[in-house]
Scaffold this motif. Structure first.
Motif, PDB file in Angstrom:
ATOM      1  N   ASP A  98      16.755  -7.910   9.049  1.00 24.42           N
ATOM      2  CA  ASP A  98      16.879  -6.722   8.196  1.00 24.42           C
ATOM      3  C   ASP A  98      17.091  -7.122   6.736  1.00 24.42           C
ATOM      4  O   ASP A  98      16.477  -6.554   5.827  1.00 24.42           O
ATOM      5  N   GLU A  99      17.960  -8.100   6.517  1.00 25.40           N
ATOM      6  CA  GLU A  99      18.190  -8.588   5.160  1.00 25.40           C
ATOM      7  C   GLU A  99      16.924  -9.238   4.606  1.00 25.40           C
ATOM      8  O   GLU A  99      16.552  -9.021   3.438  1.00 25.40           O
ATOM      9  N   ALA A 100      16.248 -10.014   5.436  1.00 23.75           N
ATOM     10  CA  ALA A 100      15.021 -10.682   5.000  1.00 23.75           C
ATOM     11  C   ALA A 100      13.936  -9.673   4.638  1.00 23.75           C
ATOM     12  O   ALA A 100      13.201  -9.855   3.661  1.00 23.75           O
ATOM     13  N   ALA A 101      13.843  -8.592   5.408  1.00 24.33           N
ATOM     14  CA  ALA A 101      12.831  -7.570   5.121  1.00 24.33           C
ATOM     15  C   ALA A 101      13.055  -6.951   3.747  1.00 24.33           C
ATOM     16  O   ALA A 101      12.103  -6.758   2.981  1.00 24.33           O
ATOM     17  N   GLY A 102      14.309  -6.640   3.428  1.00 27.14           N
ATOM     18  CA  GLY A 102      14.608  -6.093   2.108  1.00 27.14           C
ATOM     19  C   GLY A 102      14.245  -7.052   0.990  1.00 27.14           C
ATOM     20  O   GLY A 102      13.695  -6.653  -0.047  1.00 27.14           O
ATOM     21  N   MET A 103      14.541  -8.329   1.204  1.00 29.53           N
ATOM     22  CA  MET A 103      14.214  -9.339   0.192  1.00 29.53           C
ATOM     23  C   MET A 103      12.702  -9.467   0.009  1.00 29.53           C
ATOM     24  O   MET A 103      12.203  -9.584  -1.111  1.00 29.53           O
ATOM     25  N   MET A 104      11.975  -9.447   1.124  1.00 29.17           N
ATOM     26  CA  MET A 104      10.527  -9.606   1.050  1.00 29.17           C
ATOM     27  C   MET A 104       9.874  -8.437   0.324  1.00 29.17           C
ATOM     28  O   MET A 104       8.975  -8.625  -0.511  1.00 29.17           O
ATOM     29  N   ILE A 105      10.316  -7.228   0.636  1.00 28.69           N
ATOM     30  CA  ILE A 105       9.745  -6.056  -0.036  1.00 28.69           C
ATOM     31  C   ILE A 105      10.072  -6.099  -1.526  1.00 28.69           C
ATOM     32  O   ILE A 105       9.226  -5.785  -2.377  1.00 28.69           O
ATOM     33  N   GLY A 106      11.305  -6.493  -1.837  1.00 26.54           N
ATOM     34  CA  GLY A 106      11.683  -6.602  -3.247  1.00 26.54           C
ATOM     35  C   GLY A 106      10.803  -7.588  -3.993  1.00 26.54           C
ATOM     36  O   GLY A 106      10.336  -7.327  -5.101  1.00 26.54           O
ATOM     37  N   ASP A 166       0.831  -1.206   0.000  1.00 26.70           N
ATOM     38  CA  ASP A 166       0.000   0.000   0.000  1.00 26.70           C
ATOM     39  C   ASP A 166       0.863   1.253   0.000  1.00 26.70           C
ATOM     40  O   ASP A 166       0.478   2.280  -0.560  1.00 26.70           O
ATOM     41  N   LEU A 167       2.011   1.176   0.634  1.00 26.08           N
ATOM     42  CA  LEU A 167       2.956   2.291   0.625  1.00 26.08           C
ATOM     43  C   LEU A 167       3.751   2.335  -0.673  1.00 26.08           C
ATOM     44  O   LEU A 167       3.730   3.321  -1.400  1.00 26.08           O
ATOM     45  N   ALA A 168       4.441   1.253  -0.976  1.00 30.34           N
ATOM     46  CA  ALA A 168       5.372   1.257  -2.105  1.00 30.34           C
ATOM     47  C   ALA A 168       4.680   1.410  -3.449  1.00 30.34           C
ATOM     48  O   ALA A 168       5.257   1.954  -4.400  1.00 30.34           O
ATOM     49  N   LEU A 169       3.429   0.931  -3.564  1.00 27.33           N
ATOM     50  CA  LEU A 169       2.706   0.988  -4.820  1.00 27.33           C
ATOM     51  C   LEU A 169       1.618   2.066  -4.818  1.00 27.33           C
ATOM     52  O   LEU A 169       0.769   2.088  -5.706  1.00 27.33           O
ATOM     53  N   ASP A 170       1.636   2.933  -3.830  1.00 26.11           N
ATOM     54  CA  ASP A 170       0.732   4.073  -3.832  1.00 26.11           C
ATOM     55  C   ASP A 170       1.045   4.942  -5.053  1.00 26.11           C
ATOM     56  O   ASP A 170       2.221   5.251  -5.316  1.00 26.11           O
ATOM     57  N   PRO A 171       0.063   5.338  -5.854  1.00 27.36           N
ATOM     58  CA  PRO A 171       0.346   6.107  -7.077  1.00 27.36           C
ATOM     59  C   PRO A 171       1.179   7.360  -6.841  1.00 27.36           C
ATOM     60  O   PRO A 171       2.061   7.690  -7.646  1.00 27.36           O
TER      61      PRO A 171
END
Length: 221
Positions: A168-176, A109-114
């Protein structure tokens, strides 16, 4: 003899109430959001921003040292609102897969907010000329989103619902995994952002794939 207080009829009329600095900042940020989205960062002048907010350039510079500081404040303001839900989504869900899917939806919802995608497109276009824009956007947006997800993951590790060595590394991977492909498609190919239904479906798929590698012993089958 005491003087009578002037009645409301005798007080000057038509004088606008004095705005607080916080209220004026909000108005300036909204004006900046519109101007940057329409004209871009480089083409937007501080004079135009002040005029759009109905204030003088002197007041603008008193509130924000410069255009870069205003852009940073605008990003932080928008992201603060959107990030407020990331740590709160699905903490009480019964199973970890549903919980993780809901958290990934909150991140999407944050990253793909127009508006956020439009800001990211503008940052990429202007990053060579204004490198501070990219640094600020990364710090206030990308890094904060990953930190919010990492905090949620860390809590799940403590509850032994998942097992991760580096949250922290896992969070970056998941968001990616969740948002990078749709973001790139929107920014570089001008394709439509995914619908809410598509985001929820993608989150379920990502959660199932991710949990195959980190499900904790107490999380069940």
């Amino acid at each position: 003899m005491a003087q009578a207080k002037p009645s409301s009829e005798s007080r000057p009329r038509g004088r606008p109430p004095v705005r607080s600095d916080d209220e004026t900042k909000r108005i300036v940020i909204e004006a900046a959001r519109h101007a940057f989205a329409v004209d871009g960062y480089a083409a937007t002048s501080t004079e135009e921003l002040a005029r759009g907010a109905g204030i003088s350039t002197k007041t603008l510079y008193r509130l924000f040292p410069g255009k870069a500081a205003l852009f940073e404040a605008m990003c932080a303001d928008r992201l603060d609102r959107l990030l407020s839900d990331v740590n709160l989504q699905a903490n009480n869900q019964a199973d970890i897969e549903t919980s993780l899917a809901a958290v990934l939806v909150a991140c999407a919802d944050l990253a793909l907010d127009p508006e956020v995608v439009a800001l990211q497109r503008m940052v990429l276009q202007q990053s060579a000329t204004f490198p501070e824009l990219a640094a600020n956007f990364y710090r206030d947006g990308i890094a904060r989103t990953a930190a919010a997800l990492a905090g949620w993951l860390r809590d799940q590790v403590k509850k032994k619902r998942i097992a991760l060595d580096n949250v922290d590394e896992a969070a970056g991977m998941m968001i990616g995994m969740m948002v990078s492909a749709p973001q790139r498609a929107a920014i570089y190919a001008s394709l439509a952002l995914p619908s809410r239904k598509e985001i929820e479906r993608r989150a379920k798929v990502c959660a199932a794939i991710l949990l195959d590698g980190c499900r904790g012993p107490s999380s069940g089958s």
